[in-house]
Structure formats: C-alpha cells, structure tokens
Design a protein around this motif. Structure first.
Motif, PDB file in Angstrom:
ATOM      1  N   GLN A 217      59.062  27.376  50.329  1.00 39.61           N
ATOM      2  CA  GLN A 217      58.666  28.619  50.993  1.00 39.61           C
ATOM      3  C   GLN A 217      57.482  29.221  50.251  1.00 39.61           C
ATOM      4  OE1 GLN A 217      63.269  29.891  52.182  1.00 39.61           O
ATOM      5  NE2 GLN A 217      62.065  31.147  50.796  1.00 39.61           N
ATOM      6  N   CYS A 218      56.541  29.768  50.991  1.00 39.29           N
ATOM      7  CA  CYS A 218      55.431  30.469  50.348  1.00 39.29           C
ATOM      8  C   CYS A 218      54.807  31.416  51.360  1.00 39.29           C
ATOM      9  CB  CYS A 218      54.391  29.495  49.799  1.00 39.29           C
ATOM     10  SG  CYS A 218      53.580  28.512  51.056  1.00 39.29           S
ATOM     11  N   GLY A 219      54.174  32.453  50.857  1.00 46.31           N
ATOM     12  CA  GLY A 219      53.559  33.419  51.748  1.00 46.31           C
ATOM     13  C   GLY A 219      53.192  34.696  51.015  1.00 46.31           C
ATOM     14  N   TRP A 220      53.127  35.773  51.790  1.00 47.39           N
ATOM     15  CA  TRP A 220      52.704  37.074  51.279  1.00 47.39           C
ATOM     16  C   TRP A 220      53.910  37.904  50.872  1.00 47.39           C
ATOM     17  CZ3 TRP A 220      47.748  36.839  50.423  1.00 47.39           C
ATOM     18  CH2 TRP A 220      46.951  36.071  51.257  1.00 47.39           C
ATOM     19  N   GLN A 221      53.717  38.703  49.844  1.00 46.44           N
ATOM     20  CA  GLN A 221      54.767  39.568  49.308  1.00 46.44           C
ATOM     21  C   GLN A 221      54.257  40.995  49.244  1.00 46.44           C
ATOM     22  OE1 GLN A 221      57.444  38.302  45.958  1.00 46.44           O
ATOM     23  NE2 GLN A 221      56.196  39.760  44.818  1.00 46.44           N
TER      24      GLN A 221
ATOM     25  N   TYR B 148      31.988  46.954  41.697  1.00 45.27           N
ATOM     26  CA  TYR B 148      32.294  45.662  41.063  1.00 45.27           C
ATOM     27  C   TYR B 148      33.759  45.311  41.257  1.00 45.27           C
ATOM     28  CZ  TYR B 148      33.269  42.267  37.427  1.00 45.27           C
ATOM     29  OH  TYR B 148      33.704  41.164  36.751  1.00 45.27           O
ATOM     30  N   ARG B 149      34.633  46.281  41.146  1.00 45.52           N
ATOM     31  CA  ARG B 149      36.062  46.015  41.303  1.00 45.52           C
ATOM     32  C   ARG B 149      36.363  45.517  42.710  1.00 45.52           C
ATOM     33  NH1 ARG B 149      40.786  48.568  42.902  1.00 45.52           N
ATOM     34  NH2 ARG B 149      39.657  50.371  43.668  1.00 45.52           N
ATOM     35  N   LYS B 150      35.693  46.081  43.723  1.00 47.51           N
ATOM     36  CA  LYS B 150      35.929  45.662  45.098  1.00 47.51           C
ATOM     37  C   LYS B 150      35.506  44.211  45.307  1.00 47.51           C
ATOM     38  CE  LYS B 150      35.590  50.259  47.185  1.00 47.51           C
ATOM     39  NZ  LYS B 150      34.863  51.112  48.169  1.00 47.51           N
ATOM     40  N   HIS B 151      34.356  43.834  44.738  1.00 49.08           N
ATOM     41  CA  HIS B 151      33.908  42.451  44.863  1.00 49.08           C
ATOM     42  C   HIS B 151      34.848  41.499  44.136  1.00 49.08           C
ATOM     43  CE1 HIS B 151      30.197  42.976  47.056  1.00 49.08           C
ATOM     44  NE2 HIS B 151      29.820  43.936  46.231  1.00 49.08           N
ATOM     45  N   TYR B 152      35.347  41.928  42.988  1.00 49.97           N
ATOM     46  CA  TYR B 152      36.280  41.093  42.227  1.00 49.97           C
ATOM     47  C   TYR B 152      37.557  40.859  43.019  1.00 49.97           C
ATOM     48  CZ  TYR B 152      39.739  39.819  38.730  1.00 49.97           C
ATOM     49  OH  TYR B 152      40.748  39.199  38.051  1.00 49.97           O
ATOM     50  N   ILE B 153      38.096  41.914  43.608  1.00 51.85           N
ATOM     51  CA  ILE B 153      39.325  41.784  44.387  1.00 51.85           C
ATOM     52  C   ILE B 153      39.101  40.876  45.589  1.00 51.85           C
ATOM     53  CG2 ILE B 153      41.017  43.038  45.766  1.00 51.85           C
ATOM     54  CD1 ILE B 153      40.553  45.441  43.973  1.00 51.85           C
ATOM     55  N   LYS B 154      37.953  41.027  46.242  1.00 48.88           N
ATOM     56  CA  LYS B 154      37.650  40.209  47.409  1.00 48.88           C
ATOM     57  C   LYS B 154      37.554  38.735  47.044  1.00 48.88           C
ATOM     58  CE  LYS B 154      34.306  39.756  51.184  1.00 48.88           C
ATOM     59  NZ  LYS B 154      33.042  40.297  51.758  1.00 48.88           N
ATOM     60  N   ASP B 155      36.848  38.408  45.949  1.00 50.73           N
ATOM     61  CA  ASP B 155      36.723  37.018  45.516  1.00 50.73           C
ATOM     62  C   ASP B 155      38.067  36.459  45.076  1.00 50.73           C
ATOM     63  OD1 ASP B 155      34.030  37.121  46.025  1.00 50.73           O
ATOM     64  OD2 ASP B 155      33.474  37.576  43.949  1.00 50.73           O
ATOM     65  N   PHE B 156      38.868  37.287  44.405  1.00 51.11           N
ATOM     66  CA  PHE B 156      40.175  36.839  43.940  1.00 51.11           C
ATOM     67  C   PHE B 156      41.080  36.523  45.126  1.00 51.11           C
ATOM     68  CE2 PHE B 156      44.523  37.748  42.410  1.00 51.11           C
ATOM     69  CZ  PHE B 156      44.585  36.798  41.393  1.00 51.11           C
ATOM     70  N   LYS B 157      41.065  37.357  46.146  1.00 55.48           N
ATOM     71  CA  LYS B 157      41.882  37.118  47.325  1.00 55.48           C
ATOM     72  C   LYS B 157      41.440  35.850  48.046  1.00 55.48           C
ATOM     73  CE  LYS B 157      43.273  41.869  48.345  1.00 55.48           C
ATOM     74  NZ  LYS B 157      43.226  42.985  49.337  1.00 55.48           N
ATOM     75  N   ARG B 158      40.127  35.613  48.108  1.00 50.32           N
ATOM     76  CA  ARG B 158      39.634  34.409  48.765  1.00 50.32           C
ATOM     77  C   ARG B 158      40.111  33.155  48.023  1.00 50.32           C
ATOM     78  NH1 ARG B 158      34.534  35.360  48.438  1.00 50.32           N
ATOM     79  NH2 ARG B 158      34.377  36.431  50.433  1.00 50.32           N
ATOM     80  N   PHE B 159      40.028  33.188  46.703  1.00 53.03           N
ATOM     81  CA  PHE B 159      40.469  32.043  45.902  1.00 53.03           C
ATOM     82  C   PHE B 159      41.962  31.803  46.072  1.00 53.03           C
ATOM     83  CE2 PHE B 159      42.515  30.739  41.931  1.00 53.03           C
ATOM     84  CZ  PHE B 159      41.989  29.462  41.788  1.00 53.03           C
TER      85      PHE B 159
ATOM     86  N   THR C 294      49.384  41.923  42.246  1.00 52.11           N
ATOM     87  CA  THR C 294      48.275  42.699  41.694  1.00 52.11           C
ATOM     88  C   THR C 294      48.274  44.077  42.340  1.00 52.11           C
ATOM     89  OG1 THR C 294      46.670  41.959  43.348  1.00 52.11           O
ATOM     90  CG2 THR C 294      46.912  40.604  41.364  1.00 52.11           C
ATOM     91  N   GLN C 295      48.004  45.074  41.532  1.00 49.26           N
ATOM     92  CA  GLN C 295      48.060  46.463  41.989  1.00 49.26           C
ATOM     93  C   GLN C 295      46.897  47.246  41.388  1.00 49.26           C
ATOM     94  OE1 GLN C 295      51.449  48.565  40.477  1.00 49.26           O
ATOM     95  NE2 GLN C 295      51.415  50.101  42.077  1.00 49.26           N
ATOM     96  N   TYR C 296      46.147  47.946  42.237  1.00 52.97           N
ATOM     97  CA  TYR C 296      45.022  48.764  41.796  1.00 52.97           C
ATOM     98  C   TYR C 296      45.170  50.162  42.384  1.00 52.97           C
ATOM     99  CZ  TYR C 296      42.904  44.284  40.562  1.00 52.97           C
ATOM    100  OH  TYR C 296      42.657  43.046  40.029  1.00 52.97           O
TER     101      TYR C 296
ATOM    102  N   ASP D  57      48.283  45.430  45.984  1.00 55.33           N
ATOM    103  CA  ASP D  57      47.132  45.038  46.787  1.00 55.33           C
ATOM    104  C   ASP D  57      47.235  43.589  47.232  1.00 55.33           C
ATOM    105  OD1 ASP D  57      44.764  47.233  46.622  1.00 55.33           O
ATOM    106  OD2 ASP D  57      45.983  47.310  44.819  1.00 55.33           O
ATOM    107  N   LEU D  58      47.755  42.747  46.370  1.00 58.46           N
ATOM    108  CA  LEU D  58      47.912  41.336  46.692  1.00 58.46           C
ATOM    109  C   LEU D  58      49.206  40.831  46.101  1.00 58.46           C
ATOM    110  CD1 LEU D  58      46.769  38.666  47.821  1.00 58.46           C
ATOM    111  CD2 LEU D  58      45.728  38.284  45.578  1.00 58.46           C
ATOM    112  N   GLY D  59      50.024  40.201  46.918  1.00 60.74           N
ATOM    113  CA  GLY D  59      51.267  39.620  46.445  1.00 60.74           C
ATOM    114  C   GLY D  59      51.506  38.272  47.099  1.00 60.74           C
ATOM    115  N   LEU D  60      51.819  37.272  46.295  1.00 64.09           N
ATOM    116  CA  LEU D  60      52.088  35.927  46.780  1.00 64.09           C
ATOM    117  C   LEU D  60      53.384  35.412  46.164  1.00 64.09           C
ATOM    118  CD1 LEU D  60      48.524  34.362  46.392  1.00 64.09           C
ATOM    119  CD2 LEU D  60      49.563  35.185  48.494  1.00 64.09           C
ATOM    120  N   TYR D  61      54.071  34.549  46.890  1.00 65.88           N
ATOM    121  CA  TYR D  61      55.288  33.959  46.355  1.00 65.88           C
ATOM    122  C   TYR D  61      55.372  32.486  46.744  1.00 65.88           C
ATOM    123  CZ  TYR D  61      57.491  34.079  51.008  1.00 65.88           C
ATOM    124  OH  TYR D  61      57.790  33.870  52.332  1.00 65.88           O
TER     125      TYR D  61
END
Length: 212
Positions: free
Chosen positions: A38-42, A2-13, A82-84, A57-61
């Motif tokens: 400026q915006c992108g990945w962190q 479930y956590r993997k699906h949540y992370i995947k959907d969150f990243k897509r959004f 976000t960090q897991y 796992d996911l960083g945005l700025y």
C-alpha cells in the motif's frame, strides 16, 4: 519565495519516486499473492502541538506485509511528513525595551518507520476491512527560521500508531485496489527550538492510496 520553490521541487521528486515504488509493488504483488503493498498520500493533523497545529504540507506512506494466514499478517512501514507554517512573532529588545513583529517560518519533518501487525476481517471479497498496529521509531527535525537567525533540533523517538482501514478492489482478481484508512499516532520525540518546546507528538490523520 525560496521556500516555495524548494517545496515544489521536493513534491515533484517525491511524486516521481512514489510512481517508481508503485511499479515495483505491482510486479511483486503478482509474483506472491500472500503479500500486500500500500502507498499513497497521508493527511496528518497535529493534536495540541506546542510547535504548530497546521496540517502537514506533504505526507506519504508505504506499507508492505505478508499474510501467514488468510487474516493475519506481519509487515513493515515507513511514512514521511513535512509541515511548514508562517507565523508572526513578537520580539522584545532587552536593551531598549521595545518590541517588534518578526516573520517566522516553522518547519517540521518526521520519518516514522517500523513493524506492523494486521488483522483482516474478510479476505475473499472485493472489500477487505482491517485493523493494524504499528510500532517503531521516529526521526524528526524541527526548525525555526527568522530574518537573522535559524534554530534547529533533531531527535529520535519511539512511535506507535493504531489504524482502521479498508481496501476496495473494484476489478476482478483483486490486482489493484484503493486503500482508505484512519489512524492515530504518538511519538516520544522532544525538541527545544527558539523557546518552542515539544514534548511528544500526537496526531490523527487519514490515508488515501493504492493497494496491491
């Protein structure tokens, strides 16, 4: 699972939302050439954390500002991290004095935001190095999930982050560029989650994104 699906959907959004923000920034940048976006990945790396030392796992700025002179600007920023981390924890039963290994999932979400002051060394060329200082607040949530229990703690803290970066504009008229930056960040957040204590957050990282 479930956590993997949540992370995947969150990243897509978040990715779709980022492209939406990119479109707005591109339009605004053409209207007022004194503004920057400026915006992108962190990519964030905790320093000696008592919670987890795993890279995010996911960083945005997102950064935006206005140049009052050719070199000095004031603006604002917001980041999302976000960090897991899946770890094995040894738990002792006080009644039987026996111990067992339990799988534990650690998650940490932080959202720093605030104001920024920037000095741009060069303004009329295709490469524009700069230094900036960011000051604001950091909202964070730490969570520990085990088979039978879930512990979480939310907090607010002050946030400060110096940054060294460069914007590279490979096209004419500087309409679209690449942003590269390295930073250090500190937040005063404190957490106490499932015997894990956090007393301040230290991290270093790099940013890779687009500049307008």
């Amino acid at each position: 699972m479930y956590r993997k699906h949540y992370i995947k959907d969150f990243k897509r959004f978040i990715t779709l939302y980022l492209f939406f923000i990119l479109g707005i920034m591109a339009l605004n940048a053409q209207v007022n050439p004194n503004t920057y976006y400026q915006c992108g990945w962190q990519f964030d790396f905790p320093i000696k954390s008592d919670f987890s030392n795993k890279m995010n796992d996911l960083g945005l700025y997102v950064d935006a500002g206005y140049y009052f002179t050719h070199n000095i600007s004031l603006g604002g920023f917001i980041n999302v991290n976000t960090q897991y981390d899946d770890v094995t924890r040894n738990v002792t039963n006080d009644n039987t004095s026996t111990s067992e290994n339990i799988e534990e999932t650690l998650s940490y979400i932080s959202v720093p935001f605030g104001a920024s002051l920037r000095y741009r060394f060069i303004h009329d060329t295709w490469w524009q190095p700069y230094v900036s200082a960011k000051v604001g607040f950091n909202y964070a949530e730490a969570k520990s999930t085990m088979p039978l229990d879930t512990y979480s703690d939310k907090s607010w803290g002050f946030y400060v982050s110096p940054e060294l970066g460069i914007n590279i504009f490979p096209f004419k008229k500087y309409l679209l560029g690449i942003n590269l930056a390295a930073y250090y960040a500190y937040a005063t957040n404190k957490h106490d989650v499932s015997s894990r204590q956090v007393n301040g957050l230290n991290s270093m990282g790099i940013r890779l994104g687009l500049a307008f």
